[in-house]
Design a protein around this motif. Sequence first.
Motif, PDB file in Angstrom:
ATOM      1  N   ILE A 329     -77.333 -48.060 -31.142  1.00  0.00           N
ATOM      2  CA  ILE A 329     -76.201 -48.063 -32.072  1.00  0.00           C
ATOM      3  C   ILE A 329     -75.104 -49.028 -31.642  1.00  0.00           C
ATOM      4  O   ILE A 329     -74.482 -49.694 -32.478  1.00  0.00           O
ATOM      5  CB  ILE A 329     -75.626 -46.639 -32.216  1.00  0.00           C
ATOM      6  N   ILE A 330     -74.846 -49.102 -30.336  1.00  0.00           N
ATOM      7  CA  ILE A 330     -73.780 -49.965 -29.809  1.00  0.00           C
ATOM      8  C   ILE A 330     -74.413 -50.980 -28.850  1.00  0.00           C
ATOM      9  O   ILE A 330     -74.288 -50.853 -27.621  1.00  0.00           O
ATOM     10  CB  ILE A 330     -72.702 -49.139 -29.069  1.00  0.00           C
ATOM     11  N   PRO A 331     -75.129 -51.970 -29.362  1.00  0.00           N
ATOM     12  CA  PRO A 331     -75.856 -52.883 -28.470  1.00  0.00           C
ATOM     13  C   PRO A 331     -74.974 -53.837 -27.674  1.00  0.00           C
ATOM     14  O   PRO A 331     -75.467 -54.498 -26.758  1.00  0.00           O
ATOM     15  CB  PRO A 331     -76.755 -53.665 -29.438  1.00  0.00           C
ATOM     16  N   ASN A 332     -73.697 -53.899 -27.992  1.00  0.00           N
ATOM     17  CA  ASN A 332     -72.776 -54.783 -27.269  1.00  0.00           C
ATOM     18  C   ASN A 332     -72.197 -54.041 -26.062  1.00  0.00           C
ATOM     19  O   ASN A 332     -71.394 -53.122 -26.227  1.00  0.00           O
ATOM     20  CB  ASN A 332     -71.654 -55.240 -28.205  1.00  0.00           C
ATOM     21  N   PRO A 333     -72.549 -54.424 -24.826  1.00  0.00           N
ATOM     22  CA  PRO A 333     -72.079 -53.701 -23.625  1.00  0.00           C
ATOM     23  C   PRO A 333     -70.567 -53.699 -23.456  1.00  0.00           C
ATOM     24  O   PRO A 333     -70.037 -52.870 -22.706  1.00  0.00           O
ATOM     25  CB  PRO A 333     -72.760 -54.456 -22.468  1.00  0.00           C
ATOM     26  N   ASP A 334     -69.871 -54.623 -24.133  1.00  0.00           N
ATOM     27  CA  ASP A 334     -68.414 -54.645 -24.019  1.00  0.00           C
ATOM     28  C   ASP A 334     -67.788 -53.334 -24.492  1.00  0.00           C
ATOM     29  O   ASP A 334     -66.660 -52.998 -24.096  1.00  0.00           O
ATOM     30  CB  ASP A 334     -67.833 -55.802 -24.850  1.00  0.00           C
ATOM     31  N   TYR A 335     -68.502 -52.610 -25.339  1.00  0.00           N
ATOM     32  CA  TYR A 335     -67.976 -51.368 -25.906  1.00  0.00           C
ATOM     33  C   TYR A 335     -68.244 -50.165 -25.006  1.00  0.00           C
ATOM     34  O   TYR A 335     -67.634 -49.118 -25.185  1.00  0.00           O
ATOM     35  CB  TYR A 335     -68.599 -51.104 -27.281  1.00  0.00           C
ATOM     36  N   TRP A 336     -69.158 -50.283 -24.057  1.00  0.00           N
ATOM     37  CA  TRP A 336     -69.626 -49.114 -23.303  1.00  0.00           C
ATOM     38  C   TRP A 336     -68.598 -48.575 -22.322  1.00  0.00           C
ATOM     39  O   TRP A 336     -68.799 -47.504 -21.742  1.00  0.00           O
ATOM     40  CB  TRP A 336     -70.913 -49.447 -22.564  1.00  0.00           C
ATOM     41  N   VAL A 337     -67.516 -49.282 -22.131  1.00  0.00           N
ATOM     42  CA  VAL A 337     -66.504 -48.841 -21.178  1.00  0.00           C
ATOM     43  C   VAL A 337     -65.929 -47.480 -21.559  1.00  0.00           C
ATOM     44  O   VAL A 337     -65.437 -46.735 -20.704  1.00  0.00           O
ATOM     45  CB  VAL A 337     -65.376 -49.901 -21.079  1.00  0.00           C
ATOM     46  N   THR A 338     -66.038 -47.115 -22.849  1.00  0.00           N
ATOM     47  CA  THR A 338     -65.473 -45.829 -23.299  1.00  0.00           C
ATOM     48  C   THR A 338     -66.557 -44.810 -23.651  1.00  0.00           C
ATOM     49  O   THR A 338     -66.270 -43.823 -24.334  1.00  0.00           O
ATOM     50  CB  THR A 338     -64.571 -46.058 -24.534  1.00  0.00           C
ATOM     51  N   ILE A 339     -67.775 -44.997 -23.175  1.00  0.00           N
ATOM     52  CA  ILE A 339     -68.896 -44.140 -23.565  1.00  0.00           C
ATOM     53  C   ILE A 339     -68.682 -42.679 -23.155  1.00  0.00           C
ATOM     54  O   ILE A 339     -69.221 -41.762 -23.795  1.00  0.00           O
ATOM     55  CB  ILE A 339     -70.214 -44.673 -22.962  1.00  0.00           C
ATOM     56  N   SER A 340     -67.881 -42.431 -22.141  1.00  0.00           N
ATOM     57  CA  SER A 340     -67.698 -41.061 -21.643  1.00  0.00           C
ATOM     58  C   SER A 340     -66.960 -40.160 -22.624  1.00  0.00           C
ATOM     59  O   SER A 340     -66.928 -38.933 -22.441  1.00  0.00           O
ATOM     60  CB  SER A 340     -66.955 -41.081 -20.303  1.00  0.00           C
ATOM     61  N   VAL A 341     -66.372 -40.724 -23.682  1.00  0.00           N
ATOM     62  CA  VAL A 341     -65.667 -39.881 -24.655  1.00  0.00           C
ATOM     63  C   VAL A 341     -66.632 -39.180 -25.604  1.00  0.00           C
ATOM     64  O   VAL A 341     -66.256 -38.192 -26.255  1.00  0.00           O
ATOM     65  CB  VAL A 341     -64.651 -40.699 -25.493  1.00  0.00           C
ATOM     66  N   VAL A 342     -67.867 -39.655 -25.694  1.00  0.00           N
ATOM     67  CA  VAL A 342     -68.773 -39.206 -26.756  1.00  0.00           C
ATOM     68  C   VAL A 342     -69.070 -37.709 -26.700  1.00  0.00           C
ATOM     69  O   VAL A 342     -68.983 -37.024 -27.728  1.00  0.00           O
ATOM     70  CB  VAL A 342     -70.069 -40.036 -26.759  1.00  0.00           C
ATOM     71  N   PRO A 343     -69.450 -37.117 -25.547  1.00  0.00           N
ATOM     72  CA  PRO A 343     -69.723 -35.669 -25.544  1.00  0.00           C
ATOM     73  C   PRO A 343     -68.519 -34.841 -25.995  1.00  0.00           C
ATOM     74  O   PRO A 343     -68.683 -33.841 -26.703  1.00  0.00           O
ATOM     75  CB  PRO A 343     -70.083 -35.374 -24.080  1.00  0.00           C
ATOM     76  N   ILE A 344     -67.323 -35.266 -25.595  1.00  0.00           N
ATOM     77  CA  ILE A 344     -66.120 -34.525 -25.983  1.00  0.00           C
ATOM     78  C   ILE A 344     -65.888 -34.624 -27.491  1.00  0.00           C
ATOM     79  O   ILE A 344     -65.565 -33.630 -28.156  1.00  0.00           O
ATOM     80  CB  ILE A 344     -64.885 -35.074 -25.232  1.00  0.00           C
ATOM     81  N   ILE A 345     -66.076 -35.815 -28.042  1.00  0.00           N
ATOM     82  CA  ILE A 345     -65.869 -36.019 -29.480  1.00  0.00           C
ATOM     83  C   ILE A 345     -66.908 -35.246 -30.291  1.00  0.00           C
ATOM     84  O   ILE A 345     -66.609 -34.695 -31.363  1.00  0.00           O
ATOM     85  CB  ILE A 345     -65.919 -37.521 -29.825  1.00  0.00           C
ATOM     86  N   LEU A 346     -68.130 -35.187 -29.805  1.00  0.00           N
ATOM     87  CA  LEU A 346     -69.170 -34.412 -30.485  1.00  0.00           C
ATOM     88  C   LEU A 346     -68.787 -32.934 -30.579  1.00  0.00           C
ATOM     89  O   LEU A 346     -68.889 -32.319 -31.647  1.00  0.00           O
ATOM     90  CB  LEU A 346     -70.497 -34.555 -29.743  1.00  0.00           C
ATOM     91  N   LEU A 347     -68.343 -32.373 -29.462  1.00  0.00           N
ATOM     92  CA  LEU A 347     -67.945 -30.959 -29.461  1.00  0.00           C
ATOM     93  C   LEU A 347     -66.717 -30.746 -30.347  1.00  0.00           C
ATOM     94  O   LEU A 347     -66.634 -29.739 -31.074  1.00  0.00           O
ATOM     95  CB  LEU A 347     -67.652 -30.503 -28.029  1.00  0.00           C
ATOM     96  N   ALA A 348     -65.770 -31.686 -30.318  1.00  0.00           N
ATOM     97  CA  ALA A 348     -64.584 -31.579 -31.160  1.00  0.00           C
ATOM     98  C   ALA A 348     -64.966 -31.538 -32.632  1.00  0.00           C
ATOM     99  O   ALA A 348     -64.430 -30.733 -33.416  1.00  0.00           O
ATOM    100  CB  ALA A 348     -63.644 -32.756 -30.888  1.00  0.00           C
TER     101      ALA A 348
END
Length: 480
Positions: A329-348
């Motif tokens: 979904i996010i093939p550009n590694p420049d975006y991965w710096v914020t990947i750790s937010v995903v589990p929290i956003i899913l639960l939210a």
Amino acid sequence: MSTLKRFFQDTIIYGFATVLPRLMNFILVPLHVTALSTVGYSVNTTFFVWAAFFNVILTYGMETAFFRYFSNSDKKQQVFSTAFISLTVTTVLFFIIVFLFRDYLIGLVDLSPKYFNILLAIIALDTLVVVPFAFLRASNRPIKFAGIKIFNIAIVVLVNYFFLWLVPDYPGLIPDFILKRYSFEDQVQYIFFANLMASGATFLILLPYFFKSKIEFKFGIFKQMWNYGWPIMIAGIAFVINEMLDKILLKDMISEDIMGAYAGCYKLAIFMTIFVQAFRMGAEPFFFNHSKQENAKQTYANILNYFVILGSLILLVMVVFLDLFKIIIIPNPDYWVTISVVPIILLANLFLGIYHNLAVWYKLTDRTKAGMYISMVGALITIIMNILLIPVIGFMASAYTTLAAYGAMMLISFYFGSKYYPVPYNFKSILLYLLLAVGLSGISFIYFRENYFMGVLFLGIFLITVFLRERKDFKQILNQ
């Protein structure tokens, strides 16, 4: 079980109308993050933040009010005509005000004049089709509703791929008059142009509905709908704050790069967002239409139970396979710096879905102001926590804030719902599924990242638990 069966049928069709367009949008995420830098993605996000805000202002809760009074009225044509005329008139007044204060508003939204003009055109067209779309849903015509929605998003996808992929990658296939006008420096404009084309086409398709009934405005009906709808508008503004303010604040308090990366990774929660949206599309008219049935409350309880099961499963699947999803979904590694937010956003977002389910109490008892106050609490949490925590822990503050806001809204709605419209929810099972999914997701993300053998094992544990507890109900549903 026949009532529940009808709910599932409607939700599947409305869900299809929501899921397929969202999946098509999902296809666009890799295209956008590849074509746009994180700064360009920040501009794209800013545009749609304001689109969401103005959409809430211009519709002022009229869609939900339409469901409320159309389903129970013996003067359905008058309800339709009154709602449509009111939205048309207020849209015209809005544009007069925008014209008078145009320069100030352009500075406020932080968009170029060209983008601002496109934004205005899109929100005007989208506002005018709110009542025709609501009419299709309220009159149980989900297939036509789905077809128009899918046509809309197909235009968005095709135009995006034409301008962001075909033109830059295969210029030899493109006519010269397009190439001469094509801008490689301003590719984000083509995303907005695609949405404008889709909104215009949808408006033309639904144009016959504008003349479907006798043009008559009943002030008494409008007053009832306004009194019902304006608290929903305030709640909608609060929801936009909860959903969008973090991105604006990250842009102002950290950088456009981080805001763009955060907004990109936020898209990894799309499957949960799709699920929640599909539920809302099917549930809202269903709740109103079946509120007078003898077993209505038990049906609502069953629906929440199944919602939590499916939502918890989506949470677990997304977290377990997160590092695979991010590559796709996010093939550009420049975006991965914020990947750790995903589990929290899913639960939210799962908490938000539960809140929408619990919100049946204030919608059916005409206490829509309660929804407004609850959403305002969430907005207040969003504002305060983001401002206080972003300077301390950076972009993770926005994820934790979103979780806190939606969690608080869910708990407040449960408390007051149990007083004013008690529904026999099976909270023992609901809490078990939530805790199990959150626990397994946390263990997988922290200790077994990219260990897909353990991930599949965790999924098996969850599914077996659900099967053992729900097998009797599942058998009844399948028989139906």
